[in-house]
Design a protein around this motif. Sequence first.
Motif, PDB file in Angstrom:
ATOM      1  N   PHE A   1       3.023  21.493   6.292  1.00 54.60           N
ATOM      2  CA  PHE A   1       3.441  20.203   5.751  1.00 54.60           C
ATOM      3  C   PHE A   1       3.278  19.072   6.773  1.00 54.60           C
ATOM      4  CE2 PHE A   1       6.029  22.866   2.755  1.00 54.60           C
ATOM      5  CZ  PHE A   1       5.256  22.576   1.642  1.00 54.60           C
ATOM      6  N   ILE A   2       3.532  19.357   8.023  1.00 53.92           N
ATOM      7  CA  ILE A   2       3.375  18.330   9.062  1.00 53.92           C
ATOM      8  C   ILE A   2       1.902  17.967   9.238  1.00 53.92           C
ATOM      9  CG2 ILE A   2       3.658  17.860  11.531  1.00 53.92           C
ATOM     10  CD1 ILE A   2       6.293  19.560  11.314  1.00 53.92           C
ATOM     11  N   VAL A   3       1.027  18.978   9.267  1.00 52.04           N
ATOM     12  CA  VAL A   3      -0.413  18.714   9.377  1.00 52.04           C
ATOM     13  C   VAL A   3      -0.895  17.908   8.171  1.00 52.04           C
ATOM     14  CG1 VAL A   3      -2.702  19.812   9.362  1.00 52.04           C
ATOM     15  CG2 VAL A   3      -0.893  20.698  10.858  1.00 52.04           C
ATOM     16  N   MET A   4      -0.441  18.268   6.968  1.00 51.80           N
ATOM     17  CA  MET A   4      -0.852  17.542   5.762  1.00 51.80           C
ATOM     18  C   MET A   4      -0.356  16.096   5.794  1.00 51.80           C
ATOM     19  SD  MET A   4      -2.733  19.616   4.193  1.00 51.80           S
ATOM     20  CE  MET A   4      -3.069  20.288   5.802  1.00 51.80           C
ATOM     21  N   LEU A   5       0.836  15.871   6.328  1.00 49.91           N
ATOM     22  CA  LEU A   5       1.364  14.515   6.453  1.00 49.91           C
ATOM     23  C   LEU A   5       0.437  13.664   7.313  1.00 49.91           C
ATOM     24  CD1 LEU A   5       3.527  12.274   6.257  1.00 49.91           C
ATOM     25  CD2 LEU A   5       4.675  13.365   8.195  1.00 49.91           C
ATOM     26  N   ILE A   6       0.081  14.176   8.466  1.00 55.24           N
ATOM     27  CA  ILE A   6      -0.785  13.423   9.384  1.00 55.24           C
ATOM     28  C   ILE A   6      -2.134  13.128   8.736  1.00 55.24           C
ATOM     29  CG2 ILE A   6      -2.041  13.582  11.571  1.00 55.24           C
ATOM     30  CD1 ILE A   6       0.453  15.262  12.572  1.00 55.24           C
ATOM     31  N   LEU A   7      -2.736  14.132   8.109  1.00 50.77           N
ATOM     32  CA  LEU A   7      -4.057  13.935   7.503  1.00 50.77           C
ATOM     33  C   LEU A   7      -3.998  13.028   6.275  1.00 50.77           C
ATOM     34  CD1 LEU A   7      -5.524  17.510   7.998  1.00 50.77           C
ATOM     35  CD2 LEU A   7      -6.177  15.413   9.192  1.00 50.77           C
ATOM     36  N   ASN A   8      -2.930  13.116   5.487  1.00 50.95           N
ATOM     37  CA  ASN A   8      -2.789  12.223   4.333  1.00 50.95           C
ATOM     38  C   ASN A   8      -2.663  10.765   4.773  1.00 50.95           C
ATOM     39  OD1 ASN A   8      -3.003  14.045   2.165  1.00 50.95           O
ATOM     40  ND2 ASN A   8      -0.874  14.654   2.385  1.00 50.95           N
ATOM     41  N   ILE A   9      -1.932  10.533   5.857  1.00 48.59           N
ATOM     42  CA  ILE A   9      -1.829   9.170   6.403  1.00 48.59           C
ATOM     43  C   ILE A   9      -3.208   8.682   6.820  1.00 48.59           C
ATOM     44  CG2 ILE A   9      -0.967   7.814   8.362  1.00 48.59           C
ATOM     45  CD1 ILE A   9       1.618   9.536   8.208  1.00 48.59           C
ATOM     46  N   TRP A  10      -3.975   9.533   7.467  1.00 51.88           N
ATOM     47  CA  TRP A  10      -5.305   9.169   7.950  1.00 51.88           C
ATOM     48  C   TRP A  10      -6.244   8.810   6.802  1.00 51.88           C
ATOM     49  CZ3 TRP A  10      -8.387  12.846  11.722  1.00 51.88           C
ATOM     50  CH2 TRP A  10      -9.425  12.135  12.325  1.00 51.88           C
ATOM     51  N   VAL A  11      -6.242   9.634   5.743  1.00 51.65           N
ATOM     52  CA  VAL A  11      -7.108   9.353   4.586  1.00 51.65           C
ATOM     53  C   VAL A  11      -6.682   8.049   3.910  1.00 51.65           C
ATOM     54  CG1 VAL A  11      -7.883  10.140   2.322  1.00 51.65           C
ATOM     55  CG2 VAL A  11      -7.710  11.776   4.200  1.00 51.65           C
ATOM     56  N   THR A  12      -5.382   7.859   3.733  1.00 46.73           N
ATOM     57  CA  THR A  12      -4.884   6.627   3.113  1.00 46.73           C
ATOM     58  C   THR A  12      -5.319   5.407   3.914  1.00 46.73           C
ATOM     59  OG1 THR A  12      -2.952   7.815   2.275  1.00 46.73           O
ATOM     60  CG2 THR A  12      -2.824   5.424   2.284  1.00 46.73           C
ATOM     61  N   ALA A  13      -5.151   5.462   5.222  1.00 45.56           N
ATOM     62  CA  ALA A  13      -5.551   4.341   6.086  1.00 45.56           C
ATOM     63  C   ALA A  13      -7.052   4.079   6.000  1.00 45.56           C
ATOM     64  CB  ALA A  13      -5.140   4.625   7.526  1.00 45.56           C
ATOM     65  N   THR A  14      -7.848   5.133   5.919  1.00 48.23           N
ATOM     66  CA  THR A  14      -9.306   4.978   5.822  1.00 48.23           C
ATOM     67  C   THR A  14      -9.699   4.324   4.502  1.00 48.23           C
ATOM     68  OG1 THR A  14      -9.590   6.929   7.223  1.00 48.23           O
ATOM     69  CG2 THR A  14     -11.508   6.198   5.960  1.00 48.23           C
ATOM     70  N   ILE A  15      -9.076   4.748   3.406  1.00 48.08           N
ATOM     71  CA  ILE A  15      -9.349   4.131   2.102  1.00 48.08           C
ATOM     72  C   ILE A  15      -9.009   2.653   2.138  1.00 48.08           C
ATOM     73  CG2 ILE A  15      -8.597   4.043  -0.324  1.00 48.08           C
ATOM     74  CD1 ILE A  15      -8.240   7.118  -0.137  1.00 48.08           C
ATOM     75  N   LEU A  16      -7.837   2.331   2.657  1.00 45.35           N
ATOM     76  CA  LEU A  16      -7.427   0.921   2.734  1.00 45.35           C
ATOM     77  C   LEU A  16      -8.358   0.115   3.635  1.00 45.35           C
ATOM     78  CD1 LEU A  16      -3.560   1.418   2.888  1.00 45.35           C
ATOM     79  CD2 LEU A  16      -4.897   0.547   0.954  1.00 45.35           C
ATOM     80  N   HIS A  17      -8.817   0.713   4.719  1.00 46.66           N
ATOM     81  CA  HIS A  17      -9.754   0.045   5.631  1.00 46.66           C
ATOM     82  C   HIS A  17     -11.056  -0.311   4.905  1.00 46.66           C
ATOM     83  CE1 HIS A  17     -12.153  -0.825   9.171  1.00 46.66           C
ATOM     84  NE2 HIS A  17     -13.029   0.103   8.779  1.00 46.66           N
ATOM     85  N   TYR A  18     -11.630   0.649   4.188  1.00 48.56           N
ATOM     86  CA  TYR A  18     -12.894   0.375   3.489  1.00 48.56           C
ATOM     87  C   TYR A  18     -12.716  -0.582   2.322  1.00 48.56           C
ATOM     88  CZ  TYR A  18     -15.320   3.668   6.431  1.00 48.56           C
ATOM     89  OH  TYR A  18     -15.884   4.311   7.509  1.00 48.56           O
ATOM     90  N   ARG A  19     -11.539  -0.559   1.682  1.00 48.05           N
ATOM     91  CA  ARG A  19     -11.263  -1.534   0.621  1.00 48.05           C
ATOM     92  C   ARG A  19     -11.232  -2.940   1.204  1.00 48.05           C
ATOM     93  NH1 ARG A  19      -8.449   1.757  -3.209  1.00 48.05           N
ATOM     94  NH2 ARG A  19     -10.220   2.621  -4.331  1.00 48.05           N
ATOM     95  N   LYS A  20     -10.592  -3.086   2.375  1.00 45.54           N
ATOM     96  CA  LYS A  20     -10.489  -4.387   3.033  1.00 45.54           C
ATOM     97  C   LYS A  20     -11.867  -4.896   3.424  1.00 45.54           C
ATOM     98  CE  LYS A  20      -8.113  -6.640   6.861  1.00 45.54           C
ATOM     99  NZ  LYS A  20      -7.240  -6.444   8.007  1.00 45.54           N
ATOM    100  N   ILE A  21     -12.709  -4.018   3.973  1.00 43.49           N
ATOM    101  CA  ILE A  21     -14.077  -4.413   4.349  1.00 43.49           C
ATOM    102  C   ILE A  21     -14.862  -4.851   3.132  1.00 43.49           C
ATOM    103  CG2 ILE A  21     -16.286  -3.494   5.164  1.00 43.49           C
ATOM    104  CD1 ILE A  21     -14.742  -1.834   7.188  1.00 43.49           C
ATOM    105  N   LYS A  22     -14.730  -4.099   2.026  1.00 39.55           N
ATOM    106  CA  LYS A  22     -15.480  -4.421   0.807  1.00 39.55           C
ATOM    107  C   LYS A  22     -15.053  -5.773   0.246  1.00 39.55           C
ATOM    108  CE  LYS A  22     -17.311  -2.254  -3.266  1.00 39.55           C
ATOM    109  NZ  LYS A  22     -17.420  -1.038  -4.027  1.00 39.55           N
ATOM    110  N   LYS A  23     -13.746  -6.083   0.288  1.00 42.54           N
ATOM    111  CA  LYS A  23     -13.249  -7.373  -0.213  1.00 42.54           C
ATOM    112  C   LYS A  23     -13.750  -8.525   0.632  1.00 42.54           C
ATOM    113  CE  LYS A  23      -9.129  -5.792  -2.575  1.00 42.54           C
ATOM    114  NZ  LYS A  23      -7.682  -5.733  -2.593  1.00 42.54           N
ATOM    115  N   SER A  24     -13.895  -8.286   1.942  1.00 46.59           N
ATOM    116  CA  SER A  24     -14.314  -9.367   2.830  1.00 46.59           C
ATOM    117  C   SER A  24     -15.818  -9.641   2.775  1.00 46.59           C
ATOM    118  CB  SER A  24     -13.886  -9.099   4.272  1.00 46.59           C
ATOM    119  OG  SER A  24     -14.569  -7.955   4.772  1.00 46.59           O
ATOM    120  N   ASP A  25     -16.598  -8.714   2.168  1.00 39.23           N
ATOM    121  CA  ASP A  25     -18.061  -8.907   2.058  1.00 39.23           C
ATOM    122  C   ASP A  25     -18.437  -9.900   0.983  1.00 39.23           C
ATOM    123  OD1 ASP A  25     -18.521  -7.198   4.091  1.00 39.23           O
ATOM    124  OD2 ASP A  25     -19.071  -5.485   2.830  1.00 39.23           O
TER     125      ASP A  25
END
Length: 198
Positions: free
Chosen positions: A174-198
């Motif tokens: 569960f701890i490993v999944m928590l860390i990786l889920n945070i990472w995936v969420t942050a990556t999705i939000l990062h690419y959404r932000k880049i796409k909006k700024s284009d």
Amino acid sequence: MAPGLLDLVHLTTWAVCGVIKLPQLVAVLRAGSAWGLSVSSLLLELAGLLVFLRYQIYYGYPLETYLEFPVVIAQDVILLSCIMHFSGKVRRACFYALVYWVGWYMVTLQKWIIDLAMNLCTLISAASKLVQLQHLWETKDAGQASALTWGMSVYASAGKPQTTWCEVLILIRFIVMLILNIWVTATILHYRKIKKSD
């Protein structure tokens, strides 16, 4: 943790898991596409969930320790079915269903098999998150990947260590999944932000 607060965490974790894949499913159905999602990631996630559920049932753990898993598994199956439909790979979906069905029974043929599968479960589940991350990095586009679904995964992963009294291996998962889920969420939000700024 106080008993009342622990009960609240239990209930909210179950509630979140009851709808965890719905935002993702809605995004895929609206777009008629699964762009941004890795089928391999979903297949690995489903394998990890099935092994974990089978292990819990095999060893007779209390129902409340795994109650949300059948609901999440059903949502994953529906999501995968939609993705296979939109990508024209319905026959492949039938093949995957057969493989998982056979695996469900094979994993408990011997005690050592289910124990080994559970020991590998964290690696399988972690691999599912890493495969999704790799897909996002390669495409540099979140596509239909739902930040809300991944955010709810973060919450569910954070809530489980508080409600789990099982063995250390499960807690580590569960701890490993928590860390990786945070990472995936942050990556999705990062690419959404880049796409909006284009």
